[in-house]
Design a protein around this motif. Structure first.
Motif, PDB file in Angstrom:
ATOM      1  N   ASN A 112       0.821  -1.220   0.000  1.00 61.86           N
ATOM      2  CA  ASN A 112       0.000   0.000   0.000  1.00 61.86           C
ATOM      3  C   ASN A 112       0.857   1.273   0.000  1.00 61.86           C
ATOM      4  O   ASN A 112       0.530   2.255   0.650  1.00 61.86           O
ATOM      5  N   GLY A 113       1.944   1.221  -0.695  1.00 52.50           N
ATOM      6  CA  GLY A 113       2.815   2.389  -0.749  1.00 52.50           C
ATOM      7  C   GLY A 113       3.679   2.538   0.492  1.00 52.50           C
ATOM      8  O   GLY A 113       4.510   3.409   0.570  1.00 52.50           O
ATOM      9  N   GLY A 114       3.490   1.671   1.475  1.00 56.66           N
ATOM     10  CA  GLY A 114       4.270   1.706   2.698  1.00 56.66           C
ATOM     11  C   GLY A 114       3.977   2.934   3.540  1.00 56.66           C
ATOM     12  O   GLY A 114       3.590   3.973   3.026  1.00 56.66           O
ATOM     13  N   TYR A 115       4.105   2.809   4.813  1.00 59.99           N
ATOM     14  CA  TYR A 115       3.926   3.960   5.699  1.00 59.99           C
ATOM     15  C   TYR A 115       5.256   4.364   6.308  1.00 59.99           C
ATOM     16  O   TYR A 115       5.324   5.131   7.244  1.00 59.99           O
ATOM     17  N   MET A 116       6.332   3.837   5.733  1.00 61.00           N
ATOM     18  CA  MET A 116       7.683   4.112   6.213  1.00 61.00           C
ATOM     19  C   MET A 116       8.068   5.547   5.896  1.00 61.00           C
ATOM     20  O   MET A 116       7.831   6.035   4.792  1.00 61.00           O
ATOM     21  N   LYS A 117       8.651   6.227   6.872  1.00 64.57           N
ATOM     22  CA  LYS A 117       9.163   7.580   6.669  1.00 64.57           C
ATOM     23  C   LYS A 117      10.683   7.488   6.678  1.00 64.57           C
ATOM     24  O   LYS A 117      11.295   7.314   7.728  1.00 64.57           O
ATOM     25  N   TRP A 118      11.268   7.551   5.497  1.00 68.66           N
ATOM     26  CA  TRP A 118      12.717   7.487   5.408  1.00 68.66           C
ATOM     27  C   TRP A 118      13.298   8.829   5.816  1.00 68.66           C
ATOM     28  O   TRP A 118      12.927   9.868   5.299  1.00 68.66           O
ATOM     29  N   ASN A 119      14.207   8.785   6.764  1.00 68.99           N
ATOM     30  CA  ASN A 119      14.883   9.985   7.237  1.00 68.99           C
ATOM     31  C   ASN A 119      16.267  10.000   6.592  1.00 68.99           C
ATOM     32  O   ASN A 119      17.095   9.142   6.889  1.00 68.99           O
ATOM     33  N   PRO A 120      16.561  10.940   5.714  1.00 68.22           N
ATOM     34  CA  PRO A 120      17.837  10.930   5.001  1.00 68.22           C
ATOM     35  C   PRO A 120      19.059  10.978   5.932  1.00 68.22           C
ATOM     36  O   PRO A 120      20.112  10.460   5.597  1.00 68.22           O
ATOM     37  N   GLU A 121      18.885  11.595   7.086  1.00 70.79           N
ATOM     38  CA  GLU A 121      20.006  11.687   8.016  1.00 70.79           C
ATOM     39  C   GLU A 121      20.271  10.358   8.733  1.00 70.79           C
ATOM     40  O   GLU A 121      21.383  10.105   9.179  1.00 70.79           O
ATOM     41  N   ARG A 122      19.258   9.531   8.872  1.00 72.62           N
ATOM     42  CA  ARG A 122      19.367   8.294   9.647  1.00 72.62           C
ATOM     43  C   ARG A 122      19.021   7.051   8.828  1.00 72.62           C
ATOM     44  O   ARG A 122      18.655   6.045   9.393  1.00 72.62           O
ATOM     45  N   ILE A 123      19.140   7.127   7.542  1.00 75.15           N
ATOM     46  CA  ILE A 123      18.702   6.022   6.692  1.00 75.15           C
ATOM     47  C   ILE A 123      19.541   4.763   6.935  1.00 75.15           C
ATOM     48  O   ILE A 123      19.029   3.643   6.863  1.00 75.15           O
ATOM     49  N   THR A 124      20.809   4.919   7.274  1.00 75.54           N
ATOM     50  CA  THR A 124      21.648   3.751   7.555  1.00 75.54           C
ATOM     51  C   THR A 124      21.142   3.004   8.785  1.00 75.54           C
ATOM     52  O   THR A 124      21.032   1.775   8.773  1.00 75.54           O
ATOM     53  N   TRP A 125      20.795   3.746   9.840  1.00 78.31           N
ATOM     54  CA  TRP A 125      20.261   3.118  11.045  1.00 78.31           C
ATOM     55  C   TRP A 125      18.906   2.483  10.792  1.00 78.31           C
ATOM     56  O   TRP A 125      18.592   1.422  11.318  1.00 78.31           O
ATOM     57  N   GLN A 126      18.087   3.129   9.982  1.00 76.83           N
ATOM     58  CA  GLN A 126      16.781   2.566   9.664  1.00 76.83           C
ATOM     59  C   GLN A 126      16.942   1.234   8.935  1.00 76.83           C
ATOM     60  O   GLN A 126      16.279   0.249   9.268  1.00 76.83           O
ATOM     61  N   ARG A 127      17.810   1.188   7.955  1.00 80.61           N
ATOM     62  CA  ARG A 127      18.055  -0.066   7.231  1.00 80.61           C
ATOM     63  C   ARG A 127      18.633  -1.127   8.157  1.00 80.61           C
ATOM     64  O   ARG A 127      18.272  -2.295   8.072  1.00 80.61           O
ATOM     65  N   TYR A 128      19.533  -0.719   9.031  1.00 85.17           N
ATOM     66  CA  TYR A 128      20.153  -1.649   9.978  1.00 85.17           C
ATOM     67  C   TYR A 128      19.105  -2.261  10.911  1.00 85.17           C
ATOM     68  O   TYR A 128      19.075  -3.471  11.116  1.00 85.17           O
ATOM     69  N   ILE A 129      18.232  -1.441  11.454  1.00 86.66           N
ATOM     70  CA  ILE A 129      17.217  -1.934  12.389  1.00 86.66           C
ATOM     71  C   ILE A 129      16.201  -2.813  11.670  1.00 86.66           C
ATOM     72  O   ILE A 129      15.835  -3.879  12.165  1.00 86.66           O
ATOM     73  N   ILE A 130      15.768  -2.406  10.497  1.00 84.30           N
ATOM     74  CA  ILE A 130      14.776  -3.195   9.768  1.00 84.30           C
ATOM     75  C   ILE A 130      15.356  -4.532   9.335  1.00 84.30           C
ATOM     76  O   ILE A 130      14.737  -5.582   9.519  1.00 84.30           O
ATOM     77  N   SER A 131      16.549  -4.532   8.764  1.00 88.63           N
ATOM     78  CA  SER A 131      17.155  -5.807   8.345  1.00 88.63           C
ATOM     79  C   SER A 131      17.526  -6.656   9.549  1.00 88.63           C
ATOM     80  O   SER A 131      17.393  -7.890   9.514  1.00 88.63           O
ATOM     81  N   GLY A 132      17.976  -6.037  10.624  1.00 91.31           N
ATOM     82  CA  GLY A 132      18.287  -6.799  11.836  1.00 91.31           C
ATOM     83  C   GLY A 132      17.066  -7.454  12.432  1.00 91.31           C
ATOM     84  O   GLY A 132      17.109  -8.608  12.857  1.00 91.31           O
ATOM     85  N   TYR A 133      15.957  -6.729  12.436  1.00 89.09           N
ATOM     86  CA  TYR A 133      14.697  -7.287  12.940  1.00 89.09           C
ATOM     87  C   TYR A 133      14.262  -8.481  12.096  1.00 89.09           C
ATOM     88  O   TYR A 133      13.886  -9.530  12.615  1.00 89.09           O
ATOM     89  N   LEU A 134      14.362  -8.338  10.803  1.00 89.13           N
ATOM     90  CA  LEU A 134      13.958  -9.406   9.898  1.00 89.13           C
ATOM     91  C   LEU A 134      14.856 -10.631  10.062  1.00 89.13           C
ATOM     92  O   LEU A 134      14.370 -11.758  10.231  1.00 89.13           O
ATOM     93  N   LEU A 135      16.156 -10.426  10.065  1.00 97.18           N
ATOM     94  CA  LEU A 135      17.099 -11.549  10.148  1.00 97.18           C
ATOM     95  C   LEU A 135      17.049 -12.258  11.500  1.00 97.18           C
ATOM     96  O   LEU A 135      17.074 -13.493  11.565  1.00 97.18           O
ATOM     97  N   THR A 136      16.996 -11.495  12.580  1.00 96.55           N
ATOM     98  CA  THR A 136      16.972 -12.145  13.890  1.00 96.55           C
ATOM     99  C   THR A 136      15.657 -12.866  14.144  1.00 96.55           C
ATOM    100  O   THR A 136      15.643 -13.921  14.785  1.00 96.55           O
ATOM    101  N   SER A 137      14.557 -12.346  13.644  1.00 94.86           N
ATOM    102  CA  SER A 137      13.272 -13.020  13.820  1.00 94.86           C
ATOM    103  C   SER A 137      13.238 -14.346  13.082  1.00 94.86           C
ATOM    104  O   SER A 137      12.833 -15.375  13.630  1.00 94.86           O
ATOM    105  N   VAL A 138      13.674 -14.332  11.839  1.00 97.03           N
ATOM    106  CA  VAL A 138      13.711 -15.572  11.055  1.00 97.03           C
ATOM    107  C   VAL A 138      14.746 -16.534  11.648  1.00 97.03           C
ATOM    108  O   VAL A 138      14.507 -17.745  11.738  1.00 97.03           O
ATOM    109  N   GLY A 139      15.881 -15.996  12.087  1.00 96.97           N
ATOM    110  CA  GLY A 139      16.904 -16.843  12.715  1.00 96.97           C
ATOM    111  C   GLY A 139      16.420 -17.482  14.006  1.00 96.97           C
ATOM    112  O   GLY A 139      16.657 -18.663  14.259  1.00 96.97           O
ATOM    113  N   PHE A 140      15.713 -16.707  14.827  1.00 99.85           N
ATOM    114  CA  PHE A 140      15.180 -17.260  16.071  1.00 99.85           C
ATOM    115  C   PHE A 140      14.164 -18.357  15.789  1.00 99.85           C
ATOM    116  O   PHE A 140      14.177 -19.405  16.438  1.00 99.85           O
ATOM    117  N   ALA A 141      13.299 -18.132  14.810  1.00 94.76           N
ATOM    118  CA  ALA A 141      12.318 -19.160  14.442  1.00 94.76           C
ATOM    119  C   ALA A 141      13.017 -20.417  13.949  1.00 94.76           C
ATOM    120  O   ALA A 141      12.612 -21.540  14.291  1.00 94.76           O
TER     121      ALA A 141
END
Length: 158
Positions: free
Chosen positions: A39-68
């Motif tokens: 639906n176009g996503g509701y993500m608000k990309w912050n240009p100043e913090r985009i690296t941290w946003q990608r890190y947190i999102i990918s970390g959440y995805l990887l650790t969740s799948v890894g834990f499962a």
């Protein structure tokens, strides 16, 4: 009677594996997809913090799948061990310790996921949410290790 109990335990384990994989793993995948793509996503990309946003999102995805995956592997190995009548193995103990370690990171990423999605990046460190379950996993892992040692001593006894 024992065969029926073993079949029931195996069926229950398979259901738990199914629920664990889909609830944790697929749930995190859908969270990320919903935030970024659907639906176009509701993500608000912050240009100043985009690296941290990608890190947190990918970390959440990887650790969740890894834990499962770790929990599913542990349940499968325990059920296989029941069939072979060998329950206490060092591999299972290592998986228990690893699951506690991965769970700590998963909770940290999950707690910061909303902040990453909104672009605010107010990082939190959810110590009680991370520490208590990880401590339970660690205690259970040590108890499992003690049971392995006791089993080895009993096998050596005449």
């Amino acid at each position: 009677m024992k065969t029926n109990n073993l079949k029931l335990m195996k069926a229950t384990g398979i259901v738990v594996i199914f629920v664990c994989c889909f609830w944790i793993g697929l749930g995190s995948i859908l969270d990320v997809l919903n935030a970024t793509v659907i639906n176009g996503g509701y993500m608000k990309w912050n240009p100043e913090r985009i690296t941290w946003q990608r890190y947190i999102i990918s970390g959440y995805l990887l650790t969740s799948v890894g834990f499962a995956a770790i929990i599913s592997t542990l349940i499968y190995k325990v059920l296989s061990g029941l069939k072979k009548k060998v329950l206490f193995t060092t591999g299972n103990a290592k998986l228990i310790f690893l699951s506690g370690f991965v769970y700590m990171f998963m909770v940290n990423f999950r707690e910061n996921f909303d902040f990453a999605v909104n672009g605010a990046m107010e990082k939190t460190f959810p110590l009680p949410d991370m520490a208590v379950p990880a401590l339970v996993f660690t205690i259970f892992g040590y108890l499992y290790t003690i049971a392995i040692d006791i089993k080895k001593e009993n096998d050596l006894t005449i």
